[in-house]
Design an enzyme around this catalytic site. Structure first.
Site, PDB file in Angstrom:
ATOM      1  N   ASP A  57       0.853  -1.183   0.000  1.00 20.30           N
ATOM      2  CA  ASP A  57       0.000   0.000   0.000  1.00 20.30           C
ATOM      3  C   ASP A  57       0.894   1.240   0.000  1.00 20.30           C
ATOM      4  OD1 ASP A  57      -2.079   1.734   0.150  1.00 20.30           O
ATOM      5  OD2 ASP A  57      -2.754   1.159   2.149  1.00 20.30           O
TER       6      ASP A  57
ATOM      7  N   CYS B 194     -41.854  -7.475 -16.034  1.00 21.35           N
ATOM      8  CA  CYS B 194     -40.541  -7.962 -15.574  1.00 21.35           C
ATOM      9  C   CYS B 194     -39.801  -6.981 -14.685  1.00 21.35           C
ATOM     10  CB  CYS B 194     -39.657  -8.323 -16.766  1.00 21.35           C
ATOM     11  SG  CYS B 194     -39.166  -6.889 -17.759  1.00 21.35           S
TER      12      CYS B 194
ATOM     13  N   HIS C  55     -41.436  -9.573 -25.052  1.00 21.22           N
ATOM     14  CA  HIS C  55     -42.546 -10.180 -24.326  1.00 21.22           C
ATOM     15  C   HIS C  55     -43.538 -10.850 -25.275  1.00 21.22           C
ATOM     16  CE1 HIS C  55     -41.506  -9.102 -20.300  1.00 21.22           C
ATOM     17  NE2 HIS C  55     -41.396  -7.814 -20.586  1.00 21.22           N
TER      18      HIS C  55
ATOM     19  N   HIS D  92     -38.308  -4.238 -26.166  1.00 25.32           N
ATOM     20  CA  HIS D  92     -38.855  -4.844 -24.952  1.00 25.32           C
ATOM     21  C   HIS D  92     -40.251  -5.389 -25.226  1.00 25.32           C
ATOM     22  CE1 HIS D  92     -38.110  -5.366 -20.690  1.00 25.32           C
ATOM     23  NE2 HIS D  92     -39.394  -5.146 -20.485  1.00 25.32           N
TER      24      HIS D  92
ATOM     25  N   ASP E  64      -3.049   2.577  -5.936  1.00 28.77           N
ATOM     26  CA  ASP E  64      -1.962   2.623  -4.955  1.00 28.77           C
ATOM     27  C   ASP E  64      -1.827   1.380  -4.086  1.00 28.77           C
ATOM     28  OD1 ASP E  64      -4.337   3.083  -3.619  1.00 28.77           O
ATOM     29  OD2 ASP E  64      -3.405   4.396  -2.137  1.00 28.77           O
ATOM     30  N   GLU E  65      -2.507   0.296  -4.426  1.00 31.76           N
ATOM     31  CA  GLU E  65      -2.341  -0.923  -3.632  1.00 31.76           C
ATOM     32  C   GLU E  65      -2.523  -2.165  -4.494  1.00 31.76           C
ATOM     33  OE1 GLU E  65      -5.373  -1.886  -0.703  1.00 31.76           O
ATOM     34  OE2 GLU E  65      -6.636  -0.293  -1.514  1.00 31.76           O
TER      35      GLU E  65
ATOM     36  N   CYS F 261     -41.543  -1.665 -16.398  1.00 32.56           N
ATOM     37  CA  CYS F 261     -42.364  -2.666 -17.079  1.00 32.56           C
ATOM     38  C   CYS F 261     -43.105  -3.492 -16.039  1.00 32.56           C
ATOM     39  CB  CYS F 261     -41.479  -3.563 -17.943  1.00 32.56           C
ATOM     40  SG  CYS F 261     -42.354  -4.971 -18.659  1.00 32.56           S
TER      41      CYS F 261
END
Length: 663
Positions: A107, A582, A601, A597, A198-199, A579
């Site tokens: 670190d 769903c 369906h 969509h 940084d790690e 919707c």
């Protein structure tokens, strides 16, 4: 603040005002925490931030009270049962302990601030923070002595440290130095895991064996090489697993290291007195729940109260807590882990400037594209994260049919998502890419595939094409869009190790998030006993919905005949967004997406009813999806599709389509 100005309920209200700013961080051991807490309280009072913290505090208290009530209901027989469950899980998890690996967590010390000091030596020894008055990215160790730290607003930091110097962020510079450090890491572990700029986590097991040196010597050598390559210092922790290695790297900060032997007795001794907040994945909310409900303060307490944890938490959360109590963590090889997501975000002062938003999107798109290019990734799901001026966090996700990685494509779709939310006052924008092409479940749809309606015979007598006059419906879409807005509660997702990949989860435990989504997706069964064909005047049956904000698209007209089984089964857009079938959310401006969509369906209805031989509309939504999955799985491996018998009462689905050579 004078005492007579304080609320009558308490002379010291700041003591109950919990913020992340008062928690211990490397370099803050000698800080007067009560002073910091009082200043934060006084400077925040009345602000949007304060109101948001109060909401989160109220939510946390309610959560604690609910869990206390659940604990009180547990009987002796219940505790005996859950103790047996806990003992079994402890034994099973203990059997997975791996002491053959040596993990190193490195670190960088106050990375951003250290890079700025390296660029400007005159800052050395002076309290300095990277960021501005709205937010601080990090602070050097001189500033931390006053209680200044990362994620703190700059105006509060100035109150704590009047001599504080601000330096603007320069992420290109930080990325450059991060790349230099990673070249050093690769010398010790080519498959190291970068946790941030940084790690990183390194498996140094092979290096120790090949060079016949100890893990401590490897850590010392790596730190020296990082300093030679960058002029920056770093701290390291060595342990048998990644969880413990991260804890160890924080012990001797800055510019130090700590080694935990690969010995079970040493691990249990180390973990026994370790505060639970030192563990990655246990944040402010979880810490208070464990302390206030179960009186758990150390990792050893997690094992002693394991029966309560198994009784009141999900199995995955209970397993995590027990694993922490045993000092267990990840030891699997990095190459076996696939990247699930990649993200960038930026915080700024609250503004409604749309030009500024676009500039930030451009920066984020370029950074995200560059990060993906480094790892050779392309993704399908793009998530836009927004934090409003009132600290409410929203996410909007778009799943594409084809993978993208270029900044141009990312910006195009991100801009579309943002446009649907305008006008809005924001203080944070973030972009996240997931559903990468290397994922096993990322089967791509054919981008050239036509929509269902393009195959239906015009004027077919058996079924009439829907031609409703809806300005928000068009053909030929390329995306599905899902979204989820969370209240700005703290991250309780840390109670669960599972990650939601498509919908960014902010502010709920995983199961709470799913419950919230299910509420959006489902309608009370008692209110829909017949079918989805409800009229606008009946929409008050949808609990909590505004009937003035409903958009309804019918799947069929009023014509009778073979297609009458599809009558009165509309696709309803609750609040113009959700919707009803769903739960997916699509803004009104997403015209093409709404059409696809609709097509989805409609195709689903035709396929399930044809293959199952049952009326689709009479099945509950859950059964529909289950039946659809079953039908699809049964159809796999068949060389030729089965057509309905001629004497069947159902019309074969192929009768609705024209013959074509298109595949």
């Amino acid at each position: 603040m004078a005492k007579n100005e304080e609320p009558s309920s308490s002379h010291r209200p700041w003591e109950s005002y919990h913020t992340v700013f008062t928690n211990a961080k490397a370099g803050m051991d000698g800080v007067d925490k009560e002073k910091v807490q009082r200043v934060v309280y006084e400077m925040s009072k009345g602000s949007k931030f304060f109101e948001n913290e109060e909401r989160k505090e109220a939510y946390m208290k309610q959560k604690i009270e609910n869990m206390r009530a659940q604990r009180a209901k547990l009987k002796a027989t219940d505790l005996s049962h859950y103790q047996a469950v806990a003992d079994k899980r402890i034994a099973e998890l203990e059997a997975t302990r791996d002491l053959t690996r040596m993990w190193l967590h490195v670190d960088m010390d106050a990375f951003y601030a250290a890079v700025e000091t390296l660029s400007n030596p005159s800052l050395k020894g002076r309290p300095m923070a990277v960021g501005g008055m709205s937010m601080i990215s990090t602070a050097n160790y001189e500033a931390r002595k006053f209680g200044v730290r990362a994620a703190m607003p700059g105006f509060i930091a100035c109150k704590l440290c009047p001599e504080l110097i601000f330096v603007p962020t320069d992420f290109k510079k930080y990325t450059h130095y991060s790349d230099l450090t990673r070249k050093v890491f690769q010398e010790y572990d080519p498959n190291f895991m970068a946790a941030s700029l940084d790690e990183a986590y390194l498996d140094i097991t092979n290096v120790c064996k090949e060079r016949d040196i100890s893990s401590g010597e490897v850590a010392e050598e790596l730190r020296q090489n990082v300093y030679k390559a960058t002029g920056l210092t770093c701290s390291a922790g060595v342990a048998p697993n990644r969880l413990l290695a991260k804890v160890c790297s924080d012990i001797n900060k800055p510019n130090g290291q700590f080694l935990l032997p690969n010995d079970r007795a040493a691990i249990m001794t180390f973990i026994s007195s370790l505060p639970i907040r030192k563990i990655g994945g246990i944040g402010k909310v979880t810490e208070h729940i464990l302390k206030d409900v179960f009186e758990i303060k150390t990792c050893e307490d997690l094992l002693q109260k394991s029966s309560f944890l198994c009784a009141l938490f999900s199995p995955s959360s209970a397993d995590f807590f027990i694993s922490v109590g045993l000092g267990l963590g990840g030891t699997d090889a990095p190459q076996l882990r696939s990247r699930k997501s990649m993200s960038n975000e930026r915080t700024f002062s609250a503004t409604k400037d749309e030009t500024f938003f676009h500039q930030k999107l451009v920066e984020l798109a370029e950074m995200l594209s560059a990060d993906m290019e480094k790892e050779g990734l392309q993704g399908r799901t793009l998530t836009l994260k927004l934090k409003t001026a009132s600290f409410e966090v929203k996410t909007r996700a778009l799943t594409l049919q084809s993978c993208i990685s270029s900044s141009k494509d990312i910006l195009k779709h991100a801009s579309k998502l943002l446009k649907a939310e305008l006008p809005v006052s924001l203080r944070l924008i973030g972009l996240r890419m997931s559903h990468f092409s290397e994922d096993k479940d990322s089967t791509l749809s054919d981008p050239t595939q036509r929509t269902l309606l393009s195959f239906i015979k015009p004027g077919d007598g058996n079924m009439k094409v829907v031609e409703e006059d809806h300005s928000d419906v068009k053909d030929d879409s390329e995306t599905h869009c899902y979204s989820y807005t969370s209240p700005s509660h703290d991250h309780l997702s840390e109670l669960n190790n599972n990650n939601e990949q498509v919908i960014e989860h902010v502010g709920f435990e995983d199961h709470e998030c799913k419950d919230q989504i299910n509420k959006n997706a489902q309608v009370d069964n008692s209110e829909k006993s017949s079918e989805f064909g409800v009229h606008m005047t009946e929409m008050h049956s949808f609990e909590g919905r505004n009937q003035d904000r409903l958009t309804m698209i019918n799947f069929s007209d009023d014509e009778t005949g073979p297609s009458s089984s599809y009558k009165k089964e509309p696709l309803i857009w609750l609040e113009d967004y959700k919707c009803s079938l769903c739960g997916a959310e699509l803004p009104p401006s997403f015209l093409e997406e709404r059409q696809e969509h609709f097509d989805f369906h409609l195709a689903e209805k035709l396929q399930v009813e044809e293959e199952s031989g049952h009326s689709y509309k009479n099945l509950p939504l859950k059964n529909r999806m289950r039946q659809k999955e079953s039908a699809i799985s049964q159809s796999k491996g068949k060389k030729k599709p089965k057509h309905s018998p001629s004497n069947s009462k159902h019309i074969p689905i192929d009768a609705f389509f024209t013959k074509t050579s298109h595949n």
